[in-house]
Design an enzyme around this catalytic site. Structure first.
Site, PDB file in Angstrom:
ATOM      1  N   ARG A 149       0.855  -1.201   0.000  1.00  0.00           N
ATOM      2  CA  ARG A 149       0.000   0.000   0.000  1.00  0.00           C
ATOM      3  C   ARG A 149       0.883   1.240   0.000  1.00  0.00           C
ATOM      4  NH1 ARG A 149      -5.204   0.041   2.653  1.00  0.00           N
ATOM      5  NH2 ARG A 149      -4.722  -2.025   3.479  1.00  0.00           N
ATOM      6  N   SER A 165       8.023  -4.580   6.469  1.00  0.00           N
ATOM      7  CA  SER A 165       7.647  -5.573   7.494  1.00  0.00           C
ATOM      8  C   SER A 165       8.541  -6.788   7.514  1.00  0.00           C
ATOM      9  CB  SER A 165       6.199  -5.963   7.274  1.00  0.00           C
ATOM     10  OG  SER A 165       5.422  -4.808   7.112  1.00  0.00           O
ATOM     11  N   ASP A 224       6.148  -3.009  10.575  1.00  0.00           N
ATOM     12  CA  ASP A 224       4.689  -2.825  10.614  1.00  0.00           C
ATOM     13  C   ASP A 224       4.154  -2.896  12.034  1.00  0.00           C
ATOM     14  OD1 ASP A 224       3.785  -6.139   9.300  1.00  0.00           O
ATOM     15  OD2 ASP A 224       5.288  -5.493  10.755  1.00  0.00           O
TER      16      ASP A 224
HETATM   17  C1  0WK Z   1      -1.855  -4.015   7.853  1.00  0.00           C
HETATM   18  C2  0WK Z   1      -0.676  -3.073   8.070  1.00  0.00           C
HETATM   19  C3  0WK Z   1       0.567  -3.648   7.468  1.00  0.00           C
HETATM   20  C4  0WK Z   1       0.809  -5.036   8.015  1.00  0.00           C
HETATM   21  C5  0WK Z   1      -0.389  -5.871   7.761  1.00  0.00           C
HETATM   22  C6  0WK Z   1      -0.221  -7.208   8.383  1.00  0.00           C
HETATM   23  O1  0WK Z   1      -0.952  -1.836   7.489  1.00  0.00           O
HETATM   24  O2  0WK Z   1       1.653  -2.838   7.737  1.00  0.00           O
HETATM   25  O3  0WK Z   1       1.942  -5.588   7.414  1.00  0.00           O
HETATM   26  O4  0WK Z   1      -1.538  -5.297   8.349  1.00  0.00           O
HETATM   27  O5  0WK Z   1      -1.319  -7.997   8.117  1.00  0.00           O
HETATM   28  P1  0WK Z   1      -1.427  -8.949   6.868  1.00  0.00           P
HETATM   29  O6  0WK Z   1      -1.770  -8.098   5.729  1.00  0.00           O
HETATM   30  O7  0WK Z   1      -0.128  -9.645   6.732  1.00  0.00           O
HETATM   31  O8  0WK Z   1      -2.505  -9.899   7.228  1.00  0.00           O
HETATM   32  C1  BGC Z   2       8.463 -10.251   9.891  1.00  0.00           C
HETATM   33  C2  BGC Z   2       8.189  -9.069  10.803  1.00  0.00           C
HETATM   34  C3  BGC Z   2       6.791  -8.557  10.557  1.00  0.00           C
HETATM   35  C4  BGC Z   2       5.796  -9.671  10.662  1.00  0.00           C
HETATM   36  C5  BGC Z   2       4.383  -9.224  10.442  1.00  0.00           C
HETATM   37  C6  BGC Z   2       7.364 -11.263   9.992  1.00  0.00           C
HETATM   38  O1  BGC Z   2       7.565 -12.262   9.065  1.00  0.00           O
HETATM   39  O2  BGC Z   2       9.684 -10.839  10.249  1.00  0.00           O
HETATM   40  O3  BGC Z   2       9.111  -8.072  10.602  1.00  0.00           O
HETATM   41  O4  BGC Z   2       6.521  -7.595  11.529  1.00  0.00           O
HETATM   42  O5  BGC Z   2       6.105 -10.679   9.723  1.00  0.00           O
HETATM   43  O6  BGC Z   2       4.179  -8.729   9.172  1.00  0.00           O
END
Ligand code: 0WK
Ligand code: BGC
Ligand code: 0WK
Ligand code: BGC
Length: 896
Positions: free
Chosen positions: A523, A587, A641
């Site tokens: 994003r 992240s 993140d």
């Molecule tokens: C939304 C945050 C982003 C983070 C994500 C983690 O804005 O920085 O990495 O959540 O959740 P995912 O998309 O991996 O489920």
């Molecule tokens: C990464 C982290 C991150 C997390 C959540 C992990 O795989 O090592 O830096 O915060 O994922 O996205």
């Protein structure tokens, strides 16, 4: 000269003999009973005759007996025999019989047995509550096996509608309803503890399992107690009520109902009809009423009344006591018939019943008892002969060797019952060598073993609070290792300094760009923070693709892609001419030397771009932007993140000092005292630490809780041996974990009748969003059917229930494990503040936490149990970490 007295005695004797003769069954009659029982067994198994069959042959969904690999800790309930028991059973493998049990017996008062269903199940839950208190186990969510000794129409191992009450039970609003649901409702009503009811089993099945644990030849379970019943392992192809022809399933015969279609009226006596007429369920359980402990005493009493009325006993004097129903208990039969007892003692038993008896009276009473119990044992023998002969024919054997597991007070306490039963079986089924072993431990152990069989792959995924506290302590130690200057290099939990020293304080303002890379979406955001009356944040964002070939390609291609997307975004925002400060949510684990200098330590999740690990990602991005030359950006900060999430939530709640991601990956950060962070100069104030808890266990500290499925996941991952904790709990791997378990269970015939399809064998086909969908309480099972059908495994209803169960166990483990590591961070914060009670807010984001229907509730509950001395607010980050990144950038801009 035969005196009149002698004549009268002789005719009296004849009258008594004629009466007793109606209880004497010839071998022919017993063979007829065996043959009739066989017919009813077949009628019960066949779809079209089942509805009218008197022997219901109910499927139990138990597919095999124990094989010695069962292990784990289980709760068991044992309801329906003389005693109601609550047990905890600990099964350990290795030495064959290593089962430890502890149980407590609770009374079920008559008014509860015959009250309302709600009262009955509330009473049961009350007893469980007392037991858990006593055992100090109120907070452990153990799997439970429920021995429920009444006929149930089961549609799965944990689903069974009560067909009808038997024995002394008659609670209202239960017949026709799911017993497991009624128990779950009662537990909910009490709202004191939570249990995972994994299986409901009949006491015959529990007994068979308990004995099969000792003797693998045990494939039949017999109860000769208050009630009478048998179960045995039948060939699936003969059970027409259940899909599938492979393998075996245990069938609960409910032979107590034999005769309800009048096919043994020829051997039923008027006394049997008396007893039936006076019972709670006239016309029902006719065979049981001729063979089981609840009724034998009554039959004897009816005979004694009749003989007394006819002047053949107790000088024709009928006492009120003798007219009292149930006064002549079956245990009296056992006492009276035990050879050790001289007639005198028979008289004292009769005395205690207010019956004045002569020696002759005692002899006649003993004969009556003998006749009644002998017939009962013979009838059970005839029924058993039908069962073993059927099994022998099922297997096309001339000769069968098999073992029957037995329990029940009548079999255990009556001096002759077991011998007569065995003799009858030997006589009526000469081609079968049948051994009988007494169940020493009751069917509760069997219920636990069944739970273990089902749970075999899952029990290792259940953690008691004790284990969770141990994991909490382990993680706490890893945190200290990570913070320590000398231990950090070898620490697995890297505790990376972020150079973010505080959460937003409301002074932030400006126009920023935020990049948010590493979650399920890439994003780019424009974040405007202004201060009219109060501080407000306006955000506009756009999601960009991160195609596989980019994230698995070269680093330069990846950053070119990021720079291109940024260019596109700035184009659309008409700010290409502006050099806005950029906050970069990246992240992945980075070693920061300052806010805008971050070296990628290792890729995680789906990313594997080459030439980036060990490099400063700000430099790489700047290089990519420079290479484009069509816009300029000032990358002021790189934040993880978790940090972005903490900052975003900190914007709304000043108490927020922890940021957690439970999404594709998982991780946490929190505000640590600078004096504890050896890698950063200074002792004043705090700094946010990115724990990178995903790597917890990479040094083997979690091997005792990792399962074969976790190891398989890791072997098939992009980074074997790394992020082991993440692979046990995060969204990128949860669906795959479930898929591997389903494949294993299908291979073992525990699911989909052993059907394994290419789709089911395809990695990634079962996604974490499927786990969330299937665990939805209302439409979960429908979703399961849909998803499993798409995988081509044609799931049955109970397959869907089992899959839902697997999903629950896997996602519950994740919530529990994260509660443990978060618990460690919270206790550290509390210690840092040296306060008796911690009040804090945890900012949280991630698709697993957001999308899964039960996850957040489970996590919150476990955290509150593990860290009772804390008030934790969980604040969901509505706007993502981009806003947080802007806050950090605002701060960085001010500093520079
Ligand atoms: C939304 C945050 C982003 C983070 C994500 C983690 O804005 O920085 O990495 O959540 O959740 P995912 O998309 O991996 O489920
Ligand atoms: C990464 C982290 C991150 C997390 C959540 C992990 O795989 O090592 O830096 O915060 O994922 O996205
Ligand atoms: C003990 C078993 C229980 C069963 C009982 C039957 O643990 O499940 O119901 O035996 O015997 P009863 O107590 O009715 O004589
Ligand atoms: C019940 C059976 C049970 C038996 C022994 C009968 O009344 O119908 O389900 O197995 O008693 O307890």
């Amino acid at each position: 000269m035969v005196t009149a007295v002698a004549q009268r005695l002789a005719s009296q004797r004849k009258e008594i003999d004629d009466t007793l003769a109606t209880f004497t069954l010839s071998t022919t009659q017993l063979q007829e009973v065996k043959a009739k029982m066989r017919v009813e067994l077949e009628r019960g198994l066949k779809k079209d005759t089942h509805p009218t069959a008197s022997v219901k042959m109910l499927p139990t969904y138990v597919y095999r007996t124990p094989d010695g690999t069962e292990r784990g800790k289980y709760l068991a309930l044992d309801l329906g025999g003389t005693n109601f028991r609550v047990l905890v059973v600990k099964i350990r493998t290795g030495m064959r019989n290593s089962v430890r049990m502890y149980n407590k017996i609770y009374a079920i008062p008559l008014e509860i047995m015959q009250g309302t269903g709600e009262e009955l199940f509330d009473h049961i839950v009350q007893c469980i509550s007392d037991f858990l208190d006593y055992m100090g186990m109120k907070n452990t969510r153990l799997p439970l096996g429920f021995t429920f000794s009444f006929p149930c129409n089961q549609t799965g191992i944990d689903k069974g509608d009560l067909v009808s009450w038997t024995k002394g039970f008659k609670a209202t609003d239960c017949e026709g309803y799911d017993v497991v649901d009624m128990l779950r409702e009662a537990i909910k009503r009490r709202n004191e503890f939570d249990l995972d009811i994994v299986a409901i089993v009949n006491d015959t099945v529990g007994t068979m399992m308990t004995c099969a644990y000792e003797d693998p030849k045990c494939q039949i379970g017999l109860i000769a107690g208050t009630g009478s019943n048998v179960c045995y392992m039948e060939e699936m192809k003969n059970i027409e009520l259940v899909e599938g022809d492979e393998g075996q399933m245990c069938v609960n015969t409910e032979w107590g109902g034999f005769g309800e279609n009048d096919n043994i009226e020829d051997i039923r006596t008027r006394y049997d009809r008396e007893v039936d007429g006076g019972s709670l369920n006239p016309g029902k359980q006719r065979f049981e009423k001729m063979t089981s402990g609840m009724y034998l005493g009554e039959i004897v009493r009816q005979i004694l009344i009749d003989l007394t009325k006819r002047g053949l006993l107790f000088r024709g004097r009928i006492t009120e006591r003798l007219k009292t129903k149930g006064i002549f208990e079956t245990k009296f039969l056992s006492q009276i018939e035990s050879d050790r007892l001289a007639l005198l003692q028979v008289r004292s038993i009769l005395q205690s019943l207010g019956l004045d008896s002569t020696c002759d009276d005692s002899i006649i009473v003993k004969e009556v008892c003998g006749a009644v119990s002998r017939r009962a044992a013979q009838l059970c023998g005839a029924g058993m002969a039908a069962i073993v002969d059927k099994i022998r024919e099922n297997r096309g054997l001339d000769h069968l060797e098999i073992t029957v597991g037995v329990d029940g007070t009548l079999y255990k306490l009556h001096p002759h019952f077991s011998t007569i039963l065995k003799d009858t079986v030997r006589e009526l089924a000469p081609n079968c060598k049948v051994d009988f072993i007494l169940s020493e431990d009751g069917s509760g152990k069997g219920a636990a073993l069944i739970t273990a069989v089902i749970d075999k792959y899952l029990y290792a995924m259940r953690f008691s609070d004790e284990t969770l506290r141990d994991i909490m302590a382990r993680f706490r130690r890893e945190m200290e290792n990570g913070l320590g200057g000398d231990t950090n290099p070898t620490a697995t939990v890297k505790m990376l300094p972020t150079f973010v020293r505080s959460i937003p304080d409301g002074s932030e303002k400006g126009d920023f760009i935020a990049l948010d890379l590493g979650g399920s979406n890439f994003r780019i955001l424009r974040v405007k923070v202004s201060h009219e009356k109060k501080q407000t944040v306006q955000m506009e964002s756009q999601i960009y693709e991160t195609p596989e070939d980019i994230i698995h390609g070269s680093g330069s291609r990846l950053f070119d892609h990021v720079a291109e997307c940024l260019g596109d975004f700035m184009e659309k925002q008409k700010i290409k001419d502006k050099k806005l400060p950029v906050g970069f949510t990246f992240s992945f684990p980075c070693a920061h030397s300052k806010l805008d200098e971050a070296v990628l330590l290792t890729w995680t999740k789906r990313f594997k771009a080459s030439g980036v690990e060990g490099m400063d990602v700000v430099k790489l991005l700047n290089k990519a932007i420079k290479k484009r030359g069509d816009y300029d950006a000032d990358i002021m900060a790189v934040v993880n993140d978790t940090v972005g999430t903490m900052m975003t939530c900190g914007f709304d709640d000043q108490r927020c000092e922890v940021g957690i991601i439970i999404g594709t990956g998982t991780n946490a950060c929190y505000m640590e005292e600078l004096r504890h962070i050896d890698m950063v100069e200074g002792d004043e104030g705090r700094m946010c630490i990115n724990t990178e808890w995903g790597a917890f266990g990479d040094d083997g500290t979690l091997e005792d809780i990792r399962t074969e499925f976790d190891r398989e996941i890791d072997r098939g991952s992009l980074n074997p041996g790394k992020q082991l904790f993440e692979k046990m709990v995060s969204g990128m791997y949860m669906g795959e974990l479930v898929r591997l378990i389903l494949v294993k269970m299908a291979k073992e015939g525990l699911l989909f009748e052993g059907r394994i399809t290419p789709e089911l064998l395809t990695k990634g086909k079962f996604e974490t969003k499927h786990v969330s969908a299937i665990e939805k309480s209302k439409e979960g099972l429908t979703k399961a059917k849909e998803i499993l059908t798409r995988l081509g495994v044609e799931p049955s209803e109970d397959d869907c229930i089992a899959v839902q169960h697997v999903c629950a166990i896997v996602s519950f483990r994740s919530a529990n494990l994260i509660a443990a590591t978060l618990g460690a961070i919270l206790t550290r914060l509390k210690d840092n503040k040296n306060s008796p009670r911690l009040r804090t807010t945890v900012g949280i984001d991630g698709s697993l936490y957001k999308m899964h229907p039960q996850y957040s509730r489970r996590l919150h509950k476990t955290v509150r149990r593990l860290v009772p001395e804390s008030d934790v607010r969980f604040l969901l980050s509505e706007s993502g970490s981009g806003k947080g990144a802007a806050m950090v950038t605002a701060w960085a801009s001010r500093e520079s």
